[in-house]
Design a protein around this motif. Structure first.
Motif, mmCIF file in Angstrom:
data_model
loop_
_atom_site.group_PDB
_atom_site.id
_atom_site.type_symbol
_atom_site.label_atom_id
_atom_site.label_comp_id
_atom_site.label_asym_id
_atom_site.label_seq_id
_atom_site.Cartn_x
_atom_site.Cartn_y
_atom_site.Cartn_z
ATOM 1 N N ASN A 232 6.488 -2.275 -8.412
ATOM 2 C CA ASN A 232 7.223 -1.728 -7.382
ATOM 3 C C ASN A 232 6.884 -2.381 -5.756
ATOM 4 O OD1 ASN A 232 9.297 -0.941 -5.280
ATOM 5 N ND2 ASN A 232 9.857 0.980 -6.307
ATOM 6 N N PRO A 233 7.381 -3.531 -5.259
ATOM 7 C CA PRO A 233 6.913 -3.931 -4.113
ATOM 8 C C PRO A 233 6.810 -3.030 -3.104
ATOM 9 C CG PRO A 233 8.381 -5.438 -5.058
ATOM 10 C CD PRO A 233 8.551 -4.415 -6.132
ATOM 11 N N ARG A 234 7.916 -2.164 -2.958
ATOM 12 C CA ARG A 234 7.847 -1.080 -2.048
ATOM 13 C C ARG A 234 6.638 -0.117 -1.802
ATOM 14 N NH1 ARG A 234 10.649 2.968 -1.437
ATOM 15 N NH2 ARG A 234 11.322 3.211 -3.544
ATOM 16 N N PHE A 235 5.954 -0.036 -2.985
ATOM 17 C CA PHE A 235 4.669 0.802 -3.058
ATOM 18 C C PHE A 235 3.393 -0.139 -2.827
ATOM 19 C CE2 PHE A 235 7.580 3.781 -4.772
ATOM 20 C CZ PHE A 235 6.969 5.153 -4.561
ATOM 21 N N THR B 277 2.820 -6.820 -8.839
ATOM 22 C CA THR B 277 3.575 -6.333 -7.692
ATOM 23 C C THR B 277 3.394 -7.195 -6.524
ATOM 24 O OG1 THR B 277 2.818 -4.060 -8.678
ATOM 25 C CG2 THR B 277 3.435 -4.133 -6.299
ATOM 26 N N SER C 241 6.676 -8.782 -4.482
ATOM 27 C CA SER C 241 6.835 -8.581 -2.935
ATOM 28 C C SER C 241 6.779 -10.027 -2.512
ATOM 29 C CB SER C 241 5.294 -7.914 -2.422
ATOM 30 O OG SER C 241 5.569 -7.929 -0.995
ATOM 31 N N GLU D 89 10.237 -11.393 -2.935
ATOM 32 C CA GLU D 89 11.148 -10.986 -1.824
ATOM 33 C C GLU D 89 11.121 -11.516 -0.534
ATOM 34 O OE1 GLU D 89 10.529 -6.648 -1.618
ATOM 35 O OE2 GLU D 89 11.660 -6.084 -3.523
ATOM 36 N N ARG E 28 0.716 5.509 -1.008
ATOM 37 C CA ARG E 28 1.720 5.847 -2.181
ATOM 38 C C ARG E 28 2.554 7.159 -1.854
ATOM 39 N NH1 ARG E 28 1.668 1.908 -6.602
ATOM 40 N NH2 ARG E 28 3.404 3.039 -7.588
ATOM 41 N N VAL F 189 4.805 6.581 0.857
ATOM 42 C CA VAL F 189 6.314 5.927 0.444
ATOM 43 C C VAL F 189 7.150 6.906 -0.169
ATOM 44 C CG1 VAL F 189 6.945 3.953 -0.713
ATOM 45 C CG2 VAL F 189 4.967 3.726 0.637
#
Length: 272
Positions: free
Chosen positions: A18-21, A58, A62, A65, A205, A208
């Protein structure tokens, strides 16, 4: 199960990329920048290697995106196919309607070339990412190399990223693949996190995921997480997730050395 207890909005240690993490350690930032540089400067081939669970996928997601709408992208996650199947899979990932058509590899490549030329007219670039590339046979790696021949007088029509485990480096160093090796101008090997980075990784993590404080990991707990995981992010996630479950069951906000040991034994199947 433990989200409400710790005040979290989502699981902080899910192993799904998950790129957000994504935690940008210096080495992860460097790998990310290598990918962007190779693609934006149209270097043709980029190679990213690392151990299982190091964070390659990951980083890749990212990076995708970040590229934006001026790039058409395709990600091949399971490249164990024959040459015809690989070519059709690539075409379909780029949105070409070749499913069910009785086309051989050369016919599919001709359609793909037309598609790439149409992107040039739209002032767009195409990026192909092949994950687990170490599983490709020599013949399939050669097929991927041939895709890099699709070009105009001015530019390459396709940027290719090969991602894989360290064995990929050995494969590409095979004398039979010297033409491919010579075309790879951007390379990076992603190493595991260092001990000094583990606590920052865990806290990142948790933040987030919505942490406003707990759960807390003691210093000895972080050391034991590192000793077990050897700094591999996927293993850090696995053991930390078990730790939070154990803390929830015991109604404890602080994860200590003993709880990490229990989590490790559960992961290794040592508890009945």
């Amino acid at each position: 199960m433990y989200l409400e207890f710790y005040g979290l909005s989502e699981p902080p240690f899910d192993i799904t990329p998950n790129p957000r993490f994504l935690y940008f350690s210096p080495k992860h930032r460097e790998a990310y920048n290598h990918l962007l540089y190779g693609i934006r400067e149209r270097k043709g081939f980029v190679q990213l290697t690392g151990e299982i669970g190091a964070g390659k996928t990951t980083i890749c997601r990212s990076m995708l995106e970040q590229l934006g709408p001026e790039y058409a992208t395709a990600l091949i996650l399971n490249p164990v196919l024959d040459a015809d199947g690989l070519m059709k899979a690539i075409a379909m990932e780029f949105g070409l309607n070749v499913r069910g058509l009785n086309l051989d590899r050369l016919e599919t490549m001709a359609l793909f070339n037309e598609f790439l030329l149409s992107l040039v007219d739209q002032n767009k670039d195409a990026v192909l990412i092949v994950d687990e590339a170490q599983d490709l046979s020599d013949d399939l790696l050669e097929q991927v190399r041939l895709l890099s021949n699709l070009e105009t007088y001015e530019r390459k029509l396709l940027q290719i990223v090969l991602m894989g485990q360290p064995e990929l480096r050995d494969r590409i160093n095979n004398p039979n693949l010297r033409q491919l090796r010579q075309r790879i101008t951007v390379r990076y090997h992603l190493k595991a996190l260092q001990y000094s980075e583990i606590n920052r990784y865990v806290q990142h993590r948790l933040a987030v995921a919505g942490s406003k404080g707990p759960p807390y990991f003691t210093g000895p707990a972080i050391w034991r997480v590192y000793r077990y995981s050897k700094g591999v992010p996927r293993l850090v996630n696995a053991v930390c997730d078990k730790c939070l479950l154990a803390g929830f069951v015991q109604a404890r906000e602080t994860v200590d050395y003993q709880m990490v040991g229990t989590a490790i034994r559960e992961l290794e199947g040592e508890l009945l």
